[in-house]
Design a protein around this motif. Structure first.
Motif, PDB file in Angstrom:
ATOM      1  N   SER A 118       4.434  32.847   3.047  1.00  0.00           N
ATOM      2  CA  SER A 118       4.753  33.939   2.116  1.00  0.00           C
ATOM      3  C   SER A 118       5.579  35.054   2.755  1.00  0.00           C
TER       4      SER A 118
ATOM      5  N   PRO B  32       7.434  36.826  -3.018  1.00  0.00           N
ATOM      6  CA  PRO B  32       6.711  35.555  -3.049  1.00  0.00           C
ATOM      7  C   PRO B  32       5.531  35.600  -4.013  1.00  0.00           C
TER       8      PRO B  32
ATOM      9  N   TYR C 191       4.382  28.808  -1.948  1.00  0.00           N
ATOM     10  CA  TYR C 191       4.861  30.029  -2.580  1.00  0.00           C
ATOM     11  C   TYR C 191       6.239  29.810  -3.184  1.00  0.00           C
TER      12      TYR C 191
ATOM     13  N   VAL D 256       9.415  31.834  -3.822  1.00  0.00           N
ATOM     14  CA  VAL D 256       9.966  33.087  -3.323  1.00  0.00           C
ATOM     15  C   VAL D 256      11.203  33.419  -4.151  1.00  0.00           C
TER      16      VAL D 256
ATOM     17  N   LYS E  11      12.623  40.346  -1.823  1.00  0.00           N
ATOM     18  CA  LYS E  11      12.080  39.005  -1.600  1.00  0.00           C
ATOM     19  C   LYS E  11      10.649  39.046  -2.106  1.00  0.00           C
TER      20      LYS E  11
ATOM     21  N   SER F  65       8.260  27.647  -0.520  1.00  0.00           N
ATOM     22  CA  SER F  65       8.021  27.830   0.907  1.00  0.00           C
ATOM     23  C   SER F  65       6.544  27.637   1.235  1.00  0.00           C
TER      24      SER F  65
ATOM     25  N   PHE G 204      10.633  32.836   5.695  1.00  0.00           N
ATOM     26  CA  PHE G 204      11.348  31.900   4.836  1.00  0.00           C
ATOM     27  C   PHE G 204      12.407  31.124   5.622  1.00  0.00           C
TER      28      PHE G 204
END
Length: 83
Positions: A51, A18, A7, A9, A16, A48, A54
Motif C-alpha cells: 500500500s 491505495p 491494493y 492504487v 497516490k 499492488s 509501488f
C-alpha cells in the motif's frame, strides 16, 4: 485465495491513493468497492501487493486509465462527427 492483501492504487494529479480490494467468492476477480475521495479526471490505477511501495516487484497488474467524473457530472454522450 491469497492471504496477501492486494491494493488498487489510484494516481490522480499528484495523489497516490491505495484502497484494499477484495477477491470475489469462487473466482479470482478483484473488486474495488469504492473509488477514493479526491479522485477526478484522467486517473491511472494499478494493483499492488503493497500500500506504500509501488515499485515493479509489487505491481500485479496495470496501469489502467480511467476517466472519473464527480457524481452527477457525467457528460452527455455526443455522436461522433463524420467528415
Amino acid at each position: 485465495m491469497t492471504s496477501t492483501p492486494i491494493y488498487a492504487v489510484f494516481f490522480s494529479g499528484l495523489m497516490k491513493l491505495p484502497v484494499q480490494v477484495r477477491i470475489t467468492a469462487g473466482s479470482k476477480d478483484y473488486k474495488i468497492d469504492t473509488i477514493p475521495a479526491g479522485v477526478s479526471g484522467q486517473t491511472y490505477v494499478l494493483l499492488s501487493k503493497n500500500s506504500t511501495n509501488f515499485s515493479d516487484e509489487n505491481i500485479i497488474a496495470g496501469p489502467a486509465i480511467l476517466e472519473v467524473y464527480p457524481k452527477g457530472m457525467i457528460p452527455a454522450a455526443r455522436p461522433a462527427k463524420c467528415k
